[in-house]
Design a protein around this motif. Structure first.
Motif, PDB file in Angstrom:
ATOM      1  N   ILE A 276      10.628   2.064 -10.270  1.00 31.61           N
ATOM      2  CA  ILE A 276       9.226   1.754 -10.004  1.00 31.61           C
ATOM      3  C   ILE A 276       8.882   0.497 -10.793  1.00 31.61           C
ATOM      4  N   TYR A 277       8.324  -0.487 -10.113  1.00 29.74           N
ATOM      5  CA  TYR A 277       8.003  -1.746 -10.784  1.00 29.74           C
ATOM      6  C   TYR A 277       6.639  -2.248 -10.335  1.00 29.74           C
ATOM      7  N   GLU A 278       6.023  -3.077 -11.181  1.00 26.82           N
ATOM      8  CA  GLU A 278       4.703  -3.624 -10.877  1.00 26.82           C
ATOM      9  C   GLU A 278       4.786  -4.964 -10.157  1.00 26.82           C
TER      10      GLU A 278
ATOM     11  N   ARG B 147      10.403   1.200  -5.516  1.00 27.46           N
ATOM     12  CA  ARG B 147       8.995   1.243  -5.126  1.00 27.46           C
ATOM     13  C   ARG B 147       8.182   0.298  -6.002  1.00 27.46           C
ATOM     14  N   GLN B 148       7.340  -0.491  -5.335  1.00 27.10           N
ATOM     15  CA  GLN B 148       6.437  -1.364  -6.077  1.00 27.10           C
ATOM     16  C   GLN B 148       5.075  -0.699  -6.162  1.00 27.10           C
ATOM     17  N   LEU B 149       4.506  -0.711  -7.363  1.00 30.60           N
ATOM     18  CA  LEU B 149       3.182  -0.139  -7.560  1.00 30.60           C
ATOM     19  C   LEU B 149       2.146  -1.019  -6.876  1.00 30.60           C
ATOM     20  N   SER B 150       1.099  -0.392  -6.394  1.00 29.80           N
ATOM     21  CA  SER B 150       0.040  -1.154  -5.736  1.00 29.80           C
ATOM     22  C   SER B 150      -0.834  -1.847  -6.776  1.00 29.80           C
TER      23      SER B 150
ATOM     24  N   TYR C 237      -2.296   4.423 -10.492  1.00 29.02           N
ATOM     25  CA  TYR C 237      -0.951   4.524  -9.927  1.00 29.02           C
ATOM     26  C   TYR C 237      -0.626   5.925  -9.419  1.00 29.02           C
ATOM     27  N   ARG C 238      -1.648   6.730  -9.180  1.00 29.76           N
ATOM     28  CA  ARG C 238      -1.376   8.086  -8.685  1.00 29.76           C
ATOM     29  C   ARG C 238      -1.027   8.058  -7.231  1.00 29.76           C
TER      30      ARG C 238
END
Length: 194
Positions: free
Chosen positions: A158-160, A185-188, A193-194
């Motif tokens: 998971i990355y920003e 997965r890229q965080l929105s 971040y839920r």
């Protein structure tokens, strides 16, 4: 006998070196307005060293703090010159790549140690640079070793930002598509971040 003699020579050299240090050693710190925690840590480190008289028995450190804007390399250069005129022995910071490059260039030219604690994907070998942040390739290899040591058969990265994904490229390279599944997965945007 030779070992004892060389130890005494080393001890004598260290004592002479300590005796030649100035009473006050100025250390410059360049901080952006948002770098509050780093500035606190910097000041704390100076206080901690000064309180332990075994480290620098005849000298004390003096923190010379300068605030700079993350995007204003011209102002940063002026602040570095000001610090150099005041006689600093080293410069710590700043965090932004834009200003850090200019600071590094000046420090290299003036042969003043430049200490950084920021992520930088470039493997640089400037003469006066000490970056305390692990190089991304080394950090990524450590992640690979952890995955192997823990025997993970699958995991999710998971990355920003794209920068975050670059930090993990060795981990991605280490496991081909046929080995075991890796989800990426890229965080929105935003803080939720839920």
């Amino acid at each position: 006998m030779m070992m004892i003699t060389s130890n005494w020579v080393l001890i004598l050299a260290i004592v002479r070196l300590a005796a030649t240090l100035p009473e006050v050693i100025r250390i410059g710190g360049l901080f952006h307005p948002t770098d509050v925690n780093q500035e606190i840590a910097f000041r704390y480190a100076v206080e901690k060293i000064n309180s332990d008289r075994t480290i620098l028995p005849r000298s004390r450190l003096s923190a010379q703090i300068e605030k700079i804007s993350p995007q204003d390399s011209f102002h940063a250069s002026k602040r570095v010159c000001h610090l150099l005129r005041s006689g600093v022995a080293a410069i710590f910071g700043p965090q932004s790549p834009q200003t850090a490059s200019h600071v590094q260039s000046i420090c290299d030219t003036m042969e003043i140690p430049h200490l950084e604690t920021r992520w930088d994907f470039r493997l640089r070998r400037e003469s006066c640079l000490v970056n305390l942040y692990p190089h991304p390739a080394s950090l990524s290899k450590a992640y690979v070793d952890l995955v192997k040591a823990w025997g993970w058969k699958s995991f999710t990265i998971i990355y920003e930002s794209n920068e975050g994904l670059v930090r993990l490229q060795e981990l991605l390279k280490a496991h081909g598509p046929t080995e075991f599944p890796i989800s990426v997965r890229q965080l929105s945007e935003g803080d939720d971040y839920r």
